[in-house]
Design an enzyme around this catalytic site. Structure first.
Site, PDB file in Angstrom:
ATOM      1  N   ASP A  14     -18.209  34.999 -24.284  1.00 18.06           N
ATOM      2  CA  ASP A  14     -18.494  35.525 -22.719  1.00 18.06           C
ATOM      3  C   ASP A  14     -19.138  34.115 -22.050  1.00 18.06           C
ATOM      4  OD1 ASP A  14     -17.595  37.986 -23.196  1.00 18.06           O
ATOM      5  OD2 ASP A  14     -19.519  38.530 -23.646  1.00 18.06           O
ATOM      6  N   GLU A 174     -12.359  43.425 -16.498  1.00 17.48           N
ATOM      7  CA  GLU A 174     -13.649  43.074 -16.547  1.00 17.48           C
ATOM      8  C   GLU A 174     -13.933  41.511 -16.130  1.00 17.48           C
ATOM      9  OE1 GLU A 174     -14.728  43.551 -20.605  1.00 17.48           O
ATOM     10  OE2 GLU A 174     -13.006  42.479 -21.103  1.00 17.48           O
TER      11      GLU A 174
END
Length: 491
Positions: A14, A174
């Site tokens: 991420d 997301e």
């Protein structure tokens, strides 16, 4: 110059990036590990050096007794008005919060909480206003990318939370990030789940509130149909412009252990992908929308990779990390050794054993460490989570000291081998490749093979979750274990 992906190897998922003062700064997820949110610096987007962590105090994040892959999800780093901000989610407590600092090499603030749900939060600054976005449900119950305006000093919401985009149709929308480029607002996100269907999509609007129109070629970047191919899971990225005016996406991806074996044990890693804007303002990424191992980038520099890790050339506070909420009374740190004092907490517990680890950064490596223990058990672990880990250890026996290999898979705890030693100390060795971890104990000049474990059982495909294998030192039971002469050498 030519560079090779991944630009940061091992479990660093991420990635989010910003630029400030002529350099680039990146943060990654850390889940149940402490300190939280590793922080990197780079002069060129290719060579990254970890300079610390963002969440270094227990009051900044609650990690006590959380399950593996809980805790700190998907941070975003932004720079505005001379101040760095890092915003993230503690998925265990379901709280979104941010911290800030005016000194990137110093401490970060206590958390400021925002009353908006969802995960993967991000910040966007414009004209003295701050916009906070995440994925989840808006105030009317509509799902998608949710946005509100906040007071950046207090975290207070100044507007309703409104759904501004519902993605391109993929599941698990997301990782929303907002950018303003040439007068237009770009909203980039991830869809498909952080697995083999992962992808990056984006939309564009004339206002920060929309209406956002999706790129006709979505997904702009994915390896979901690129098979057989070792790079998979490409997604969850952040857009950045370099010093030459060129654009790139820093995103996550993972490397399979083999072309025909869809397992990954190194975790999700950091990939750098070139971006091209067309005359109509839309952009493309990679080669035909897919990620490759090698690309060219402008600049006169060389990609460097560290191959050897030792106690002396690593920092206890930067390169190493612990599980959840460590009790630092159980650790004695020295320049070239460490002593771990065990407790009743084991590696099988969702708790904080005496444990310190580096991320496994490549498939082929050799790790060795000299260990002496005065009771209980201590050793080296290839650790995925509390249910999946392989441990080679020394422990006391009625005859003296024995070396033991334990394979823990799916909660099944199996002792593979035990060997009596003629000394209270030994060198423990792990030799890894794409398919197996092989374990040895060297004592009195003789190297003893204890057995092996398949890498595929220490993977997200088997264990679940979002982390990667950690190469750890541990101690359990009431004892003192001394580790020295540590080296981890990648081929």
């Amino acid at each position: 110059m030519k560079y090779t992906n991944p630009v940061v190897k091992g479990f660093y998922p991420d990635p989010s990036v910003c630029s400030a003062n002529g350099k680039y700064y990146m943060v990654c997820s850390s889940f149940q590990y402490f300190p939280g949110v590793p922080l990197f610096e780079s002069p060129d987007l290719v060579n990254w050096t970890q300079i610390g962590y963002v969440l270094t105090r227990e009051n900044q994040v609650m990690l006590d007794k959380i399950n593996s892959s809980g805790g700190v999800f998907a941070p975003t780093i932004r720079y505005n008005g001379g101040r760095f901000y890092m915003v993230t989610t503690n998925d265990t407590t379901r709280q979104n919060f941010y911290v800030y600092t005016d000194d990137i090499y110093g401490e970060w603030s206590d958390p400021v909480y925002v009353d908006q749900g969802g995960i993967d939060p991000s910040l966007f600054f414009e004209d003295g206003k701050t916009y906070f976005m995440s994925n989840g449900l808006d105030d009317e119950g509509r799902s998608g990318v949710i946005q509100c305006e906040i007071n950046i000093e207090t975290g207070e919401k100044l507007s309703k939370s409104i759904c501004i985009w519902q993605g391109s149709g993929g599941r698990y929308l997301e990782s929303p990030h907002m950018y303003k480029i040439n007068g237009s607002y770009y909203l980039m996100a991830a869809e498909g789940g952080t697995e083999y269907g992962h992808m990056i999509t984006y939309a564009r609007a004339d206002s920060v509130w929309g209406e956002f129109v999706g790129y006709a070629g979505n997904p702009v970047l994915t390896n979901r149909n690129k098979a057989p191919y070792l790079i998979q899971g490409i997604g969850h990225g952040d857009l950045i412009r370099d010093k030459n005016g060129d654009w790139h996406i820093l995103c996550l991806g993972f490397r399979q252990i083999h072309m025909w074996m869809p397992y990954h044990n190194l975790g999700r890693e950091v990939f750098l992908i070139p971006v091209k804007f067309s005359a109509d303002g839309w952009f493309t990424a990679g080669r035909d929308g897919t990620a490759e191992y090698e690309y060219e980038i402008k600049g006169d520099f060389e990609q460097k990779e560290k191959k050897l890790y030792t106690f002396k050339n690593t920092s206890w506070k930067i390169d190493w990390c612990h599980l959840r909420r460590p009790d630092f009374d159980n650790y004695e740190f020295y320049d070239d050794s460490i002593v771990l004092h065990g407790s009743g907490i084991t590696l099988d517990d969702a708790d904080s054993p005496a444990f310190i680890a580096l991320r496994q950064r490549d498939f082929e490596f050799e790790l060795s460490v000299r260990l002496s223990v005065d009771g209980g058990e201590a050793g080296v672990t290839c650790y995925m989570c509390e249910d999946e880990h392989y441990d080679i250890a020394l422990r006391k026996s009625p005859e003296g000291t024995e070396a033991v290999l334990k394979l823990n898979i799916g909660g099944i705890k199996h002792i593979e081998n035990t060997v009596e030693l003629s000394s209270d100390s030994a060198v423990l060795i792990v030799r890894g490749d794409n398919f197996r971890y092989n374990f040895y104990a060297a004592s009195q000049g003789s190297e003893i093979y204890l057995g092996s474990g398949n890498t595929k059982y220490l993977t997200s495909e088997v264990s679940g979750g979002f982390t990667g294998v950690m190469l750890g030192l541990y101690s359990i039971g009431r004892n003192s274990a001394s580790f020295s002469d540590f080296s981890c050498n990648y081929k």
